[in-house]
Structures are given as structure tokens and as C-alpha cells.
Motif scaffolding. Structure first.
Motif, short mmCIF file in Angstrom:
data_model
loop_
_atom_site.label_atom_id
_atom_site.label_comp_id
_atom_site.label_asym_id
_atom_site.label_seq_id
_atom_site.Cartn_x
_atom_site.Cartn_y
_atom_site.Cartn_z
N TYR A 36 -0.01 12.42 -4.52
CA TYR A 36 0.15 12.81 -5.90
C TYR A 36 0.92 11.54 -6.38
CZ TYR A 36 -2.08 17.23 -4.91
OH TYR A 36 -2.93 18.09 -4.48
N ASN A 37 0.70 11.08 -7.58
CA ASN A 37 1.39 9.70 -7.93
C ASN A 37 2.14 10.12 -9.47
OD1 ASN A 37 0.93 7.82 -5.92
ND2 ASN A 37 -1.35 8.49 -6.61
N PHE A 38 3.23 9.46 -9.77
CA PHE A 38 4.06 9.83 -10.55
C PHE A 38 4.73 8.69 -11.29
CE2 PHE A 38 4.33 12.95 -7.40
CZ PHE A 38 3.92 14.13 -7.89
N CYS A 39 5.13 8.61 -12.51
CA CYS A 39 5.81 7.73 -13.34
C CYS A 39 7.29 7.63 -13.11
CB CYS A 39 5.44 7.85 -14.90
SG CYS A 39 6.30 9.21 -15.57
N LEU A 44 0.77 -1.05 0.05
CA LEU A 44 0.00 -0.05 -0.04
C LEU A 44 0.90 1.15 0.09
CD1 LEU A 44 -2.76 1.44 0.25
CD2 LEU A 44 -2.35 1.42 2.82
N ASN A 45 0.96 1.84 -0.98
CA ASN A 45 1.71 3.16 -1.36
C ASN A 45 3.22 3.02 -0.96
OD1 ASN A 45 -0.62 5.00 -1.75
ND2 ASN A 45 -1.02 5.04 0.15
N GLY A 46 3.76 1.58 -1.39
CA GLY A 46 4.98 1.25 -1.38
C GLY A 46 5.30 0.47 -0.17
N GLU A 47 4.43 0.43 0.90
CA GLU A 47 4.70 -0.20 1.98
C GLU A 47 4.06 -1.69 2.15
OE1 GLU A 47 6.70 1.09 4.62
OE2 GLU A 47 6.88 2.96 3.50
N ALA A 48 4.73 -2.53 2.67
CA ALA A 48 4.18 -3.84 3.00
C ALA A 48 2.80 -3.70 3.59
CB ALA A 48 4.92 -4.86 3.53
N PHE A 49 1.61 -4.36 3.26
CA PHE A 49 0.55 -4.29 3.80
C PHE A 49 -0.23 -5.64 3.88
CE2 PHE A 49 -4.00 -3.25 2.29
CZ PHE A 49 -4.36 -2.64 3.42
N THR A 50 -1.02 -5.77 4.84
CA THR A 50 -1.90 -7.02 5.07
C THR A 50 -3.24 -6.51 5.02
OG1 THR A 50 -0.16 -7.97 6.44
CG2 THR A 50 -2.21 -9.26 6.30
N PRO A 51 -3.80 -6.65 4.23
CA PRO A 51 -5.34 -6.29 3.98
C PRO A 51 -6.35 -7.19 4.78
CG PRO A 51 -4.83 -7.48 1.84
CD PRO A 51 -3.51 -7.46 2.62
N GLN A 52 -7.21 -6.66 5.13
CA GLN A 52 -8.41 -7.36 5.97
C GLN A 52 -9.63 -7.31 5.22
OE1 GLN A 52 -7.01 -4.63 9.16
NE2 GLN A 52 -8.25 -6.10 10.47
N ALA A 53 -10.22 -8.44 4.87
CA ALA A 53 -11.35 -8.49 3.82
C ALA A 53 -12.43 -7.73 4.38
CB ALA A 53 -11.66 -10.07 3.50
N ASP A 54 -12.79 -7.90 5.69
CA ASP A 54 -14.20 -7.22 6.02
C ASP A 54 -13.97 -6.01 6.53
OD1 ASP A 54 -12.66 -8.44 8.04
OD2 ASP A 54 -14.11 -9.57 8.88
N VAL A 55 -12.79 -5.45 6.40
CA VAL A 55 -12.69 -3.93 6.93
C VAL A 55 -12.80 -2.88 5.90
CG1 VAL A 55 -11.18 -2.30 7.85
CG2 VAL A 55 -11.39 -4.75 8.82
N GLN A 88 5.77 8.61 -5.34
CA GLN A 88 4.69 9.45 -4.91
C GLN A 88 5.08 10.39 -3.95
OE1 GLN A 88 1.99 7.41 -1.61
NE2 GLN A 88 0.49 7.36 -3.14
N SER A 89 4.30 11.60 -3.72
CA SER A 89 4.44 12.73 -3.09
C SER A 89 3.17 12.93 -2.09
CB SER A 89 4.84 14.14 -3.61
OG SER A 89 6.14 13.79 -4.45
N SER A 136 -4.60 6.34 -3.18
CA SER A 136 -3.71 5.31 -2.64
C SER A 136 -3.33 4.32 -3.82
CB SER A 136 -4.19 4.73 -1.68
OG SER A 136 -4.01 5.51 -0.32
N ILE A 137 -2.26 3.77 -3.51
CA ILE A 137 -1.91 2.94 -4.75
C ILE A 137 -1.77 1.21 -3.95
CG2 ILE A 137 -0.01 1.91 -6.24
CD1 ILE A 137 0.95 4.83 -6.35
N LEU A 138 -2.54 0.55 -4.48
CA LEU A 138 -2.58 -1.10 -4.10
C LEU A 138 -1.61 -1.83 -5.08
CD1 LEU A 138 -5.90 -1.57 -2.56
CD2 LEU A 138 -3.85 -2.10 -1.10
N ARG A 139 -0.77 -2.64 -4.53
CA ARG A 139 -0.01 -3.49 -5.72
C ARG A 139 -0.14 -4.77 -4.89
NH1 ARG A 139 5.53 -1.48 -5.15
NH2 ARG A 139 6.30 -3.40 -5.90
N PHE A 140 -0.42 -5.69 -5.81
CA PHE A 140 -0.09 -7.14 -5.48
C PHE A 140 0.83 -8.03 -6.48
CE2 PHE A 140 -2.85 -9.37 -8.51
CZ PHE A 140 -3.87 -8.33 -8.98
N ASN A 141 1.63 -8.75 -5.63
CA ASN A 141 2.74 -9.69 -6.29
C ASN A 141 2.10 -10.80 -6.20
OD1 ASN A 141 5.17 -10.22 -7.51
ND2 ASN A 141 6.05 -10.40 -5.28
N THR A 142 2.37 -11.90 -7.18
CA THR A 142 1.81 -13.03 -7.03
C THR A 142 3.14 -14.09 -7.23
OG1 THR A 142 1.30 -13.03 -9.50
CG2 THR A 142 -0.38 -12.74 -7.98
N PRO A 143 3.96 -14.66 -6.11
CA PRO A 143 5.06 -15.34 -6.16
C PRO A 143 4.87 -16.54 -7.04
CG PRO A 143 4.68 -14.68 -4.06
CD PRO A 143 3.49 -14.23 -4.84
#
Lengths: 120, 510
Positions: B427-430, A81-92, B419-420, A103-110
Motif C-alpha cells: 500500500y502506497n502513501f503520500c 524499486l520500492n525504495g531500494e536500489a535496483f538494477t533492472p534486466q531488460a529481458d526478464v 509504503q507499507s 510496486s514503485i519503480l523510480r528512476f533518477n537521471t544524473p
């Protein structure tokens, strides 16, 4: 000086402040190393949306056309989440676990490395 | 009274420097009120060396002669049905991109140079900018005239100014110029006069004009030639402004360096569109984007910055990243447009086998490793009748406004995210370049009109995305957009030449 301007103390209009989105907030979703999807995708969702909706609706809607999608082990997925490791909670709600406007949510699928292992 | 013919030198003096007068009853700072706020120090405008050495009467004469030749060729092109002699109808999509994305920038340049041509205290700089302004106006006019012929036979040309103001990918070039024109006059000159017209211009015009020449498009080649002598003058103005600013005061050096860093990065991002045009949209290839980047940026820029080093100017900060990215950006940009072709006013397609092999050969370190399998997968889907279109809207960079399709150069399959947080908002950037530009002047870029966010806010019509594309963008759905294969453009082309539809060829090949 936050901008070089002829007007002293110039401030710009914040075009994307949350109030402008009719009760929604923007959330971005990206699947690492799966660039068949050319860029992360954007959604406008209510801040009290449960994370389970991200898992059950938004992610399949955006990414299910990938040949590896059905093989994703959602228990093993690594989230950021925004570049930090994150553990989502499904029901929150998103906003209650820090997923705020733009916000940016990224997921990685090993183990899944994209089409023919090329990160696509 | 005897009539004496003026010598060239006298005429030049009278028609340029002699246009200046003493400001006796108004304060200089009141007349040229934009000259100081950017932190640039000018001690002596008389040190400005006029780059053009051209007077207005000579200018009209030269341009009128060029115009006469140019329009004779346009007429011949139309009378001979020149549209049928281009290599193949896919090529015309490069011209659609040019008319919607680049020609309106000529108009913006006309506005911009007219504006700064009023703002400088030095008359030499004012006259030079006014002349360039006229050139730019001529360029936009001749480009529209050159391409109007294609509008009679192909789709996607009809609403180019409307589209330039609204369509998501055209916000990339539009916002680039908006950024320059809303800056102060000196930054505008470093942005457009120097960075764009001097350093990067060959990367824009050579690919399009050579592309036209290699693909039988005489109309476009001819306006290219007609603009060439103007472009040469613009380059001398771009170089003069840099040397003048750097020689006027040592305090100007860091300001100019920051502008160079910013605008060469902004420029290379915009040129991503040209990169994909060269590698993917030209049926007859000129050279790869990578090769032209090496010639026109790496070699030319390193010589230039070696020359500027004596003023204390260094290579632009993000040049290293831009050089690494030459291996990737055309493929990444084509992926973006292939994903979202249903939302574009031109067609895309997957390269055929021969074209894939050309890409492998030109990009031996990246194409097969990262991109070929993706494209082959898309081609298989298309053959199965399930051509892939991305059903979502993409995340955009706050600064360059391009979908976030760029990757980390030390990990080329990982999207680059930056991001900033400014006054409590994300705000997000490439890229580092785009983030740094925002961080330096956040009050400017918080105002970015990001097409995807504007759609979400309900400012682009709706409720459905088709309404946005059809009514707000004015894309003729099912005609201007979607894959080239199956398009009315392709069908018309095949009818002219009694050709088999490409779809059938694809099926036979598989």
C-alpha cells in the motif's frame, strides 16, 4: 486491533487485490526531479511483461513530452524499486525481478535537473 | 386553568434536558451500543455543557428570518444578471469546485450528525448534534440554490452529486467524510465537530466567501453570511466535545490525541483543494494560501493547543510538516489539475504575467525557485498550440486519495513516497501522516475505492478513458473539461462583454 469496529474481528474487503485486475498487476513509474509530470504514473500490465517494454513503451508514453527526455543516458540511470536500489534486466519479466503488484519503480537521471534546473 | 408563559430557562430545560427519560426495561448498553467500542470512557453525561443554548422554536424563527433575506438576495442576483458581474469567467471554476467538492460534504455532515445525534447516552449531546444536523441540511440546500443560477450560464455544474460519487478528484473530499462517518460517534465528533468545524473551518469558508466577495459573487457571499452564525455554534460544539471527553477520564487523552493527529492531517490534505483555489482560481486575490494558513492555522492552532495542554494534549503530530508544506501545496495541486484538466469538470489555465509576479511576491522562497519555470514552459507549449495534458493516469495515495504530487520538505523536488506491506500486499502513501493512519487501522483503508485502480479493474466503464470520463463521470467532453482558453465558458463571457478571446491576447503578449 486492525480497526476500531462494532463487529468483533472485523475485516475489510481488499479492493485492490491482484485478482481484481483481470490478469494485470499495477506498477507505478516516477521520474525523480521532473515534476512537470505532477505525480508518478500508474500502469496495469501483465506480470510477465519484460522490463524492455517498460523502457521502450511505458516510459516514453508517459514522459517523452519532457524537453530533457531525448537526452537521458539510459546506461547511467539510477533505479529504485520500492525504495531500494535496483538494477533492472531488460529481458526478464517484471515479476521475476521482484516488480510485483503495486510496486514503485523510480528512476533518477544524473545531470538532468528538470526545466531550467528547477526539478520540474 | 391559567396559561403561564415559560421563562426562557424553563423552556430551555423542557425542550432539551427534559427530553431524557429513565431506561427501565432495556439495558443502557443495548440502547447506546456504539458508546463504548472506541475506548472512550464516559463517567457522567450530566457534566456535558450544552453549547447552543437554543431551543427548537427559537431555532426555527431565526433560521426562517435568515432564509427570507437570503432568498430575496438570490432573486435580486438572478434578476440583475449577477453572473455577468463576477470579475471574470475563470472565477466561476472556483464555484464549480465548491459545488461538486464541498456542498455534498454538507449533506454528509447532515447525515453524520443525525447519526451520532442518536448514539450518545447524554441528551444534551444528542440535541446539539441534531440541531447541527439540521443546519448542515440547510447549508447544502442554500448552496445548491445559490449556485443553480450559475448552472444556467456556465458549464460543469449540471451533475454535481453524480460526479461527487465518481470523479477521481472528488473521491478526496468524499472519502474524507466516508472515513469520518464510518468511524464511531466520538471519533466522528473529533473529526468533524472539532478538527474540521473548529480548527480548520476558517481555512475553508473564509477563502471561499472572501473570494466570492472580492470577485463580485454576491450569491455566494450571502449564503456565506447566512451560514456564519450557524458555523459559530458548530465551533462551540466542537470545542465542547473535546473538553468533555478530556475531562471525563484520563484514559480518553491518548485516544483523542490520536484522533486529533489523524483528522488534522486528513483535513489539511483535503484543504489542498482550497489552497489552489485561493492562489490560482481567484482573478482578484484575497490573500495567499500561505498567509491564510499562518493566520488561521498556525496562530489560531498554537493558541488553542496551548489551552488544551492542561489536559495533556499536544500539538497535532504532523503540524510541522503541514506548516512547511504551506509554501508548496497550492502550486503542486494546480500542477495536478493542469496535468489532468482533460479529466476534470472545471477548467484550469496558466497564470498571466501579473499573476506570476503576485505568486513570486507571496512565495519568495519557493515560487521562482521551483515552480515558475515549469509554468512558463507550459505557457510556451500552449502558445505553440500544444497545451500539455498528461496522457497517463496518476498514482494515488491509499489514504487521502490525492495524486502523489507532494514532495519531501527537505528535498522539495523529490516526490514523497511511503509504503507499507500489510498481509502480503503493498500500500502506497503520500506522507508519514497518511501512512500512519493506514498502519493503525489497515482493515479500514484496504477498502479504499481508488479511482485509478477502479478504472483499471474495469468498474468505471470503458474501454477508453473517454468512455470513463463521458459516460461514467458524465463530464461533457470538450465543454466542461480542458483549458479555460478556448472553452465555451470563455466564449460566452467574451460575447457578453465584447471582449477579445484570451488566446489572442496571449499571442499578442508573446
Amino acid at each position: 486491533m486492525a480497526v476500531a469496529a462494532i463487529t468483533p474481528d472485523y475485516t475489510g474487503e481488499r479492493l485492490d487485490r491482484m485478482e481484481n485486475f483481470n490478469g494485470n498487476q499495477v506498477v507505478y513509474l516516477g521520474w525523480d526531479h521532473h515534476l512537470m509530470f505532477c505525480a508518478p504514473v500508474a500502469f496495469a500490465v501483465q506480470p510477465d511483461t519484460l522490463f524492455s517494454k517498460v523502457l521502450d513503451e511505458l516510459i516514453p508514453g508517459a514522459f517523452s513530452q519532457h524537453p530533457e527526455f531525448d537526452r537521458v543516458d539510459w546506461g547511467a540511470v539510477q533505479w529504485h524499486l520500492n525504495g531500494e536500489a535496483f538494477t533492472p534486466q531488460a529481458d526478464v519479466a517484471l515479476i521475476d525481478q521482484g516488480v510485483d503488484h503495486k510496486s514503485i519503480l523510480r528512476f533518477n537521471t544524473p545531470g538532468l535537473d528538470g526545466i531550467a534546473g528547477t526539478g520540474s | 386553568m391559567s396559561t403561564r408563559k415559560l421563562s426562557l430557562k424553563d423552556k430551555y430545560r423542557i425542550l432539551t434536558r427534559d427530553l431524557e427519560w429513565e431506561y427501565s426495561y432495556r439495558d443502557y448498553r443495548e440502547i447506546f451500543k456504539q458508546e463504548a467500542f472506541e475506548g472512550i470512557k464516559i463517567t457522567d453525561w450530566s457534566k456535558w455543557e450544552d453549547p447552543f443554548r437554543l431551543t427548537m422554536d427559537a431555532y426555527w424563527k431565526y433560521q426562517a428570518e435568515k432564509e427570507k433575506k437570503l432568498y430575496a438576495i438570490f432573486d435580486a442576483f438572478a434578476q440583475n444578471n449577477g453572473q455577468q458581474n463576477v470579475t471574470d469567467a475563470r472565477y466561476v471554476n472556483a464555484i464549480k469546485l465548491f459545488l461538486t467538492g464541498v456542498s455534498p460534504l454538507e449533506y454528509q455532515a447532515y447525515n453524520g450528525f443525525a447519526h451520532v445525534g442518536r448514539q450518545f447516552g447524554g441528551v444534551g449531546a444528542r440535541v446539539a448534534c441534531q440541531m447541527q444536523s439540521l443546519d448542515e441540511l440547510r447549508h447544502v440546500q442554500t448552496q445548491i440554490h445559490a449556485m443553480s443560477h450559475y448552472n444556467k450560464f456556465f458549464d460543469g455544474f449540471q451533475d454535481f452529486t453524480h460526479m461527487h460519487d465518481r470523479v477521481w478528484y472528488l473521491s478526496v473530499p468524499k472519502s474524507f467524510f466516508d472515513d469520518a462517518r464510518s468511524a464511531g460517534p466520538f471519533e466522528f465528533m473529533v473529526a468533524i465537530g472539532f478538527s474540521f468545524e473548529y480548527v480548520l473551518t476558517n481555512l475553508l469558508f473564509v477563502p471561499f466567501m472572501s473570494g466570492a466577495a472580492y470577485n463580485g459573487d454576491m450569491a455566494t457571499v450571502t449564503f456565506g453570511f447566512s451560514a456564519q452564525s450557524d458555523e459559530a455554534r458548530h465551533m462551540t460544539l466542537g470545542l465542547e466535545i473535546i473538553k468533555f471527553l478530556l475531562e471525563q477520564h484520563p484514559d480518553n487523552v491518548p485516544v483523542v490525541q490520536r484522533w486529533i493527529n489523524k483528522w488534522l492531517w486528513r483535513g489539511t490534505r483535503v484543504l489542498t483543494l482550497v489552497a489552489m483555489m485561493m492562489d490560482y482560481m481567484l482573478p482578484n486575490k484575497v490573500m495567499s494560501w500561505k498567509e491564510s494558513f499562518e493566520v488561521y492555522f498556525e496562530e489560531a492552532a498554537s493558541a488553542l493547543f496551548k489551552d488544551l495542554a492542561r489536559y495533556g494534549i499536544e500539538m497535532p503530530r504532523y503540524a510541522e510538516t503541514a506548516i512547511l508544506e504551506k509554501e508548496h501545496v497550492s502550486h503542486q495541486a494546480w500542477s495536478i489539475f493542469y496535468n489532468y484538466t482533460h479529466a476534470a469538470a472545471f477548467h484550469t489555465w496558466m497564470p498571466d504575467d501579473k499573476e506570476m509576479d503576485w505568486l513570486s511576491e507571496k512565495y519568495p522562497d519557493t515560487f521562482d525557485k521551483y515552480y515558475r519555470a515549469r509554468f512558463e514552459h507550459w505557457r510556451e507549449l500552449e502558445r505553440a498550440g500544444e497545451r500539455y495534458y498528461n496522457p497517463t493516469l496518476p498514482m494515488l495515495c491509499q489514504t487521502c486519495q490525492i495524486p502523489m504530487g507532494f514532495t519531501e520538505m527537505d528535498n522539495p523536488t523529490l516526490t514523497a513516497y511511503r509504503q507499507s506491506v500489510y498481509q502480503g500486499e503493498r500500500y502506497n502513501f503520500c506522507s508519514d501522516g497518511c501512512k500512519d493512519i493506514f498502519d493503525h487501522e489497515p482493515e479500514k483503508y484496504v477498502q479504499a475505492w481508488l479511482p485509478v485502480h477502479q478504472i483499471f479493474q474495469g468498474n468505471c466503464g470503458g474501454p477508453d478513458i473517454e468512455d470513463v470520463l463521458g459516460d461514467y463521470y458524465r463530464i461533457n467532453l470538450g465543454v466542461d473539461n480542458m483549458d479555460f482558453h478556448g472553452s465555451p465558458d470563455e466564449a460566452r463571457w467574451n460575447a457578453w462583454h465584447n471582449l477579445q478571446p484570451a488566446e489572442d491576447k496571449l499571442k499578442q503578449a508573446s
